[in-house]
Scaffold this active site. Sequence first.
Site, PDB file in Angstrom:
ATOM      1  N   ASP A 194       8.341  -1.386  -2.244  1.00 31.78           N
ATOM      2  CA  ASP A 194       7.014  -0.840  -1.958  1.00 31.78           C
ATOM      3  C   ASP A 194       6.942   0.542  -2.582  1.00 31.78           C
ATOM      4  OD1 ASP A 194       4.392  -0.800  -0.431  1.00 31.78           O
ATOM      5  OD2 ASP A 194       5.383   0.968   0.421  1.00 31.78           O
ATOM      6  N   GLU A 278       4.820  -5.163  -6.035  1.00 29.04           N
ATOM      7  CA  GLU A 278       3.401  -5.436  -5.840  1.00 29.04           C
ATOM      8  C   GLU A 278       2.615  -4.897  -7.021  1.00 29.04           C
ATOM      9  OE1 GLU A 278      -0.082  -4.712  -2.438  1.00 29.04           O
ATOM     10  OE2 GLU A 278       1.836  -3.670  -2.343  1.00 29.04           O
ATOM     11  N   ASP A 359       6.289   1.627   5.494  1.00 28.43           N
ATOM     12  CA  ASP A 359       6.728   1.370   4.125  1.00 28.43           C
ATOM     13  C   ASP A 359       7.795   0.289   4.068  1.00 28.43           C
ATOM     14  OD1 ASP A 359       4.997   3.346   3.237  1.00 28.43           O
ATOM     15  OD2 ASP A 359       6.485   4.926   3.508  1.00 28.43           O
TER      16      ASP A 359
END
Length: 413
Positions: A194, A278, A359
Amino acid sequence: MQLRYSFRVYPTTGQRAALARAFGCARVVYNDALRAREDARSAGLPFPKAGDLSKALITGAKKTPERAWLGEVSAVVLQQSLRDLDAAYRNFFDGLKGRRPRMGVPRFKSRKDTRQVVRFTANARWRITPGGKLSLPKIGDLTVKWSRTLPSTPSTVTVVKDSAGRYFASFIVETDPAADLARMPDTDHVVGIDLGLAHFAVLSDGTKTDSPRFLRRAEKKLKKAQRALSRKEKGSRNREKARCKVARAHAQVADARREFHHRLSTKVVRENQAVAVEALSVKGLARTRMAKSVYDAGWSAFVAVLEYKAARYGRRFVRIGRFEPTSQVCSNCGVKDGPKPLHVRMWTCGACGAVLDRDVNAAVNVAKAAGLAVTACGAQVRRTPVPAPRSEAGTHPKRPTLPVWEQAGIPGP
């Protein structure tokens, strides 16, 4: 896999003049070819082919007094300039057809451009001398600072002069897949990443890497250099010196950021067999008040480096969609708890009672969305007591209450 290895080059005064001559000749041929094709387009004629342009703008132009100085540089440099124009037109038309992201129409090059490039192929007969110098035709033997060994014989070399006045030699080499696979240890670990601003990267195993913020740390120096540049007279030599100082300051920031990306990506690829990230909308985030911090982080550059290293070393790389609710789903039980403001860094799942780090929880969900088998142990910090429903409050089933005399074994009345 083809890779590009760049090394710093230190030319002498005479070699700098020769390189400047090569830069100028390549720029003139490029602009002449672009002008010829634009004139043909305006007249409704088909585009001239590269072979016809080479005969007219290189071979024929050398015989004229106006372009006789084109013979002072290697002909390969001029031919590669025409190839660059062909590539620019090909990318432009492919963008119109939807084969790649849209690009602008090719434009004329200016002598005032601070970045100059020339390319030498094997036909130019360039070589690396036994003493470790780079020998280029009609330029000389350049001193190269070799920071690493070339894995194979390079096919081409590109000499680049950047905005800060530094010279680089860039080689295209072919790597050995078997040797690349042997460089990385065997592992069965998988990880989700992330990316953020407070922490540059948070892994699904709970590892957090702080954001270096290279631009923020160099703002004071950049501000001072830019203020000195604004006070110099336009067109003066002092202004050019001040411009180079500003460019060097920005180059130091970019180099430090690039080094950080390479170190972190190599560490992640070495320790994990599969990596999931991502797909972030950097352009969208750059339209917010966090634009400078977003660009300072350089997420896109890091993901690009991570992707090519995973392909080189035989690791699996997965990119999930940007609309996955990674910050809204509990990685422990899978219940979607809804969106949360950015200042909420810890939250408690209303279903299972797990206290989650925002997170780390998102990193675990990134890995799960990519189909990687990870546990949520990194995301779960602790459990809090959750009130049970009224129907489940009792721990034992209710038993009928006996009279006191029966419990004591006394016969009843």
